[in-house]
Design a protein around this motif. Structure first.
Motif, PDB file in Angstrom:
ATOM      1  N   ILE A 121      22.020 -54.109 -47.507  1.00  0.00           N
ATOM      2  CA  ILE A 121      21.924 -53.471 -48.826  1.00  0.00           C
ATOM      3  C   ILE A 121      21.597 -54.497 -49.896  1.00  0.00           C
ATOM      4  CG2 ILE A 121      23.267 -52.313 -50.628  1.00  0.00           C
ATOM      5  CD1 ILE A 121      24.678 -50.793 -48.332  1.00  0.00           C
ATOM      6  N   LEU A 122      22.291 -55.635 -49.868  1.00  0.00           N
ATOM      7  CA  LEU A 122      22.082 -56.648 -50.901  1.00  0.00           C
ATOM      8  C   LEU A 122      20.740 -57.347 -50.776  1.00  0.00           C
ATOM      9  CD1 LEU A 122      25.635 -58.257 -51.078  1.00  0.00           C
ATOM     10  CD2 LEU A 122      24.585 -56.682 -52.706  1.00  0.00           C
ATOM     11  N   ALA A 123      20.302 -57.597 -49.545  1.00  0.00           N
ATOM     12  CA  ALA A 123      19.061 -58.339 -49.355  1.00  0.00           C
ATOM     13  C   ALA A 123      17.841 -57.420 -49.364  1.00  0.00           C
ATOM     14  CB  ALA A 123      19.115 -59.115 -48.037  1.00  0.00           C
ATOM     15  N   LEU A 124      17.916 -56.286 -48.667  1.00  0.00           N
ATOM     16  CA  LEU A 124      16.748 -55.417 -48.538  1.00  0.00           C
ATOM     17  C   LEU A 124      16.650 -54.369 -49.638  1.00  0.00           C
ATOM     18  CD1 LEU A 124      16.689 -54.816 -44.692  1.00  0.00           C
ATOM     19  CD2 LEU A 124      15.286 -56.374 -46.015  1.00  0.00           C
ATOM     20  N   GLY A 125      17.787 -53.932 -50.184  1.00  0.00           N
ATOM     21  CA  GLY A 125      17.784 -52.877 -51.200  1.00  0.00           C
ATOM     22  C   GLY A 125      16.891 -53.179 -52.391  1.00  0.00           C
ATOM     23  N   GLY A 149      14.472 -55.301 -52.632  1.00  0.00           N
ATOM     24  CA  GLY A 149      13.085 -55.449 -52.188  1.00  0.00           C
ATOM     25  C   GLY A 149      12.423 -54.110 -51.952  1.00  0.00           C
ATOM     26  N   VAL A 150      13.137 -53.187 -51.323  1.00  0.00           N
ATOM     27  CA  VAL A 150      12.587 -51.850 -51.082  1.00  0.00           C
ATOM     28  C   VAL A 150      12.366 -51.136 -52.403  1.00  0.00           C
ATOM     29  CG1 VAL A 150      13.123 -49.587 -50.106  1.00  0.00           C
ATOM     30  CG2 VAL A 150      13.527 -51.643 -48.763  1.00  0.00           C
ATOM     31  N   ARG A 151      13.314 -51.279 -53.317  1.00  0.00           N
ATOM     32  CA  ARG A 151      13.168 -50.642 -54.630  1.00  0.00           C
ATOM     33  C   ARG A 151      11.970 -51.227 -55.368  1.00  0.00           C
ATOM     34  NH1 ARG A 151      15.820 -47.940 -58.848  1.00  0.00           N
ATOM     35  NH2 ARG A 151      15.335 -48.826 -60.874  1.00  0.00           N
ATOM     36  N   ALA A 152      11.812 -52.541 -55.323  1.00  0.00           N
ATOM     37  CA  ALA A 152      10.687 -53.184 -56.011  1.00  0.00           C
ATOM     38  C   ALA A 152       9.359 -52.711 -55.434  1.00  0.00           C
ATOM     39  CB  ALA A 152      10.811 -54.700 -55.902  1.00  0.00           C
ATOM     40  N   ALA A 153       9.326 -52.427 -54.144  1.00  0.00           N
ATOM     41  CA  ALA A 153       8.090 -51.937 -53.521  1.00  0.00           C
ATOM     42  C   ALA A 153       7.890 -50.451 -53.788  1.00  0.00           C
ATOM     43  CB  ALA A 153       8.122 -52.204 -52.022  1.00  0.00           C
ATOM     44  N   ALA A 154       8.981 -49.694 -53.885  1.00  0.00           N
ATOM     45  CA  ALA A 154       8.875 -48.241 -54.022  1.00  0.00           C
ATOM     46  C   ALA A 154       8.485 -47.807 -55.432  1.00  0.00           C
ATOM     47  CB  ALA A 154      10.187 -47.579 -53.625  1.00  0.00           C
ATOM     48  N   VAL A 155       8.936 -48.518 -56.448  1.00  0.00           N
ATOM     49  CA  VAL A 155       8.674 -48.089 -57.822  1.00  0.00           C
ATOM     50  C   VAL A 155       7.178 -48.028 -58.124  1.00  0.00           C
ATOM     51  CG1 VAL A 155       8.973 -48.737 -60.245  1.00  0.00           C
ATOM     52  CG2 VAL A 155      10.930 -48.730 -58.708  1.00  0.00           C
ATOM     53  N   PRO A 156       6.370 -49.063 -57.822  1.00  0.00           N
ATOM     54  CA  PRO A 156       4.932 -48.945 -58.105  1.00  0.00           C
ATOM     55  C   PRO A 156       4.255 -47.831 -57.307  1.00  0.00           C
ATOM     56  CG  PRO A 156       5.503 -51.228 -57.649  1.00  0.00           C
ATOM     57  CD  PRO A 156       6.703 -50.404 -57.354  1.00  0.00           C
ATOM     58  N   VAL A 157       4.706 -47.616 -56.078  1.00  0.00           N
ATOM     59  CA  VAL A 157       4.095 -46.562 -55.257  1.00  0.00           C
ATOM     60  C   VAL A 157       4.391 -45.197 -55.838  1.00  0.00           C
ATOM     61  CG1 VAL A 157       4.171 -45.454 -52.989  1.00  0.00           C
ATOM     62  CG2 VAL A 157       4.129 -47.945 -53.160  1.00  0.00           C
ATOM     63  N   THR A 158       5.642 -44.960 -56.222  1.00  0.00           N
ATOM     64  CA  THR A 158       5.989 -43.645 -56.782  1.00  0.00           C
ATOM     65  C   THR A 158       5.327 -43.435 -58.125  1.00  0.00           C
ATOM     66  OG1 THR A 158       8.040 -44.573 -57.662  1.00  0.00           O
ATOM     67  CG2 THR A 158       8.166 -43.433 -55.544  1.00  0.00           C
TER      68      THR A 158
END
Length: 162
Positions: free
Chosen positions: A139-143, A145-154
């Motif tokens: 959660i701390l390491a990947l969370g 990063g996933v959010r940073a990648a998901a925001v531009p896509v959405t």
């Protein structure tokens, strides 16, 4: 001819907002008084008489938007299920190896006064700690990063995630 819709219909020059030519306008939003959405929807349909025109209220538009995400959510739930199964197998494998490597040590524990229930409890606590550490690090390491990648896509597809 237009009934009470007269003020809602715009001339072409008024539809050009922020430099967008009227031919590129894909939707028009109309605010109806509370309780009049169905009546306004019917009046717009009658006034424009266009079989290609889609007139929707907020509930219909929301239902259509959710329908598009249904298959995507099914795929995401399937991937989540596979992830959980793999994680459970990983924890079981880790604990199996730990027990196998510590067989002699575990065999000595009853000699120093620890009964069978105590040994099982010790191994269960260890498995919970290993799982919690793995989940926490994930959660701390990947969370972020996933959010940073998901925001531009959405944002690219027209959704906002915050």
């Amino acid at each position: 001819m237009y009934g009470s819709l007269g003020p809602a219909l715009l001339p072409e020059h008024a539809a050009a907002v922020h430099g967008t030519p009227p031919a590129e306008v894909r939707s028009v939003l109309v605010r109806a008084e509370p309780g009049r959405a169905t009546v306004v929807k019917a009046e717009i349909g009658r006034a424009l008489r266009n079989p290609v025109l889609l007139v929707q209220d907020r509930a219909n538009a929301g239902r259509d938007a959710k329908r598009g995400f249904g298959p995507l959510l099914s795929v995401l739930y399937a991937l989540l299920s596979v992830t959980l199964v793999v994680a459970a197998l990983g924890v079981a494998n880790t604990m199996g190896i730990a027990v196998f490597e510590r067989t002699r040590e575990i065999a000595l524990l009853p000699a120093v006064g620890l009964d069978r229930t105590g040994v099982q409890s010790m191994l269960q606590v260890k498995s919970v700690v290993v799982s919690a550490l793995g989940a926490g690090l994930g959660i701390l390491a990947l969370g972020p990063g996933v959010r940073a990648a998901a925001v531009p896509v959405t944002r690219a597809v027209g959704c906002e995630v915050g």
